[in-house]
Design a protein around this motif. Structure first.
Motif, short mmCIF file in Angstrom:
data_model
loop_
_atom_site.label_atom_id
_atom_site.label_comp_id
_atom_site.label_asym_id
_atom_site.label_seq_id
_atom_site.Cartn_x
_atom_site.Cartn_y
_atom_site.Cartn_z
N GLY A 40 23.47 59.09 33.40
CA GLY A 40 24.12 59.01 32.40
C GLY A 40 24.84 57.77 31.93
O GLY A 40 25.89 57.73 31.30
N LEU A 41 24.20 56.58 32.31
CA LEU A 41 24.49 55.40 31.78
C LEU A 41 23.93 54.86 30.77
O LEU A 41 22.48 55.12 30.58
N THR A 42 24.53 54.25 29.56
CA THR A 42 23.96 53.69 28.59
C THR A 42 24.69 52.33 28.25
O THR A 42 25.74 52.30 28.36
N ILE A 51 29.61 55.27 30.64
CA ILE A 51 28.95 56.22 31.74
C ILE A 51 29.40 57.79 30.95
O ILE A 51 30.58 58.15 31.06
N ALA A 52 28.49 58.38 30.77
CA ALA A 52 28.51 59.96 30.47
C ALA A 52 29.44 60.24 29.28
O ALA A 52 30.27 61.29 29.29
N GLU A 53 29.67 59.12 28.21
CA GLU A 53 30.48 59.26 27.12
C GLU A 53 31.78 59.52 27.73
O GLU A 53 32.67 60.27 26.97
N GLN A 54 32.16 59.09 28.91
CA GLN A 54 33.48 59.36 29.38
C GLN A 54 34.39 58.17 29.51
O GLN A 54 35.69 58.20 29.36
N VAL A 55 33.70 57.28 29.98
CA VAL A 55 34.25 56.03 30.23
C VAL A 55 33.50 54.71 29.71
O VAL A 55 32.11 54.94 29.72
N LEU A 56 34.17 53.49 29.22
CA LEU A 56 33.39 52.34 28.75
C LEU A 56 33.96 51.34 29.78
O LEU A 56 35.04 50.88 29.91
N ASP A 76 38.85 54.74 28.32
CA ASP A 76 38.69 56.03 29.36
C ASP A 76 39.25 57.21 28.49
O ASP A 76 40.22 57.27 27.94
N TRP A 77 38.08 57.96 28.19
CA TRP A 77 38.21 59.26 27.22
C TRP A 77 38.29 60.61 27.96
O TRP A 77 38.31 61.63 27.44
#
Length: 119
Positions: A40-42, A51-56, A76-77
């Motif tokens: 899940g890393l982009t 990371i997994a659309e949850q933290v940057l 941090d979302w």
């Protein structure tokens, strides 16, 4: 390893996908992990990792000794964990609500409105 560098912990949960459990302010990440598309890393731009659309995280350095990228948390979302109420607190809230709104007509009195026919 620097004492202020933490460990990013993720898990795969049925029905939710990849969930970031812990996201420290600073962490290290291997290049092999970044290349593995199953976690899940982009990359976002040249120096940000989502990371997994949850933290940057932003890449702020490279640790040559461990061959790892040094990351710093940017956003941090993840939802903020909510503390669960004890049974005593739940009963206290219920009793206050009943005292205020438990009587018929106490919360919102009913006012009948009549409209005269215009013939």
């Amino acid at each position: 390893m620097s004492p202020d560098l933490g460990e990013i912990i993720v898990s795969r949960q049925r029905g939710r996908g990849i969930v970031v459990q812990t996201a420290p302010r600073q962490a290290r990440m291997t290049l092999e992990l970044l290349a593995d598309h199953g976690v899940g890393l982009t990359m976002v731009g040249a120096d940000h990792i989502n990371i997994a659309e949850q933290v940057l995280y932003q890449v702020v350095g490279y640790d040559a000794e461990s061959a790892c990228l040094v990351l710093e948390l940017v956003e941090d979302w993840r939802p903020v964990p909510v503390a669960k109420l004890s049974e005593v607190e739940v009963e206290e809230i219920k009793s206050r609500w009943r005292a205020t709104y438990g009587k018929p007509g106490a919360a919102h009195p009913v006012v009948e409105v009549f409209r005269e026919d215009q013939s």
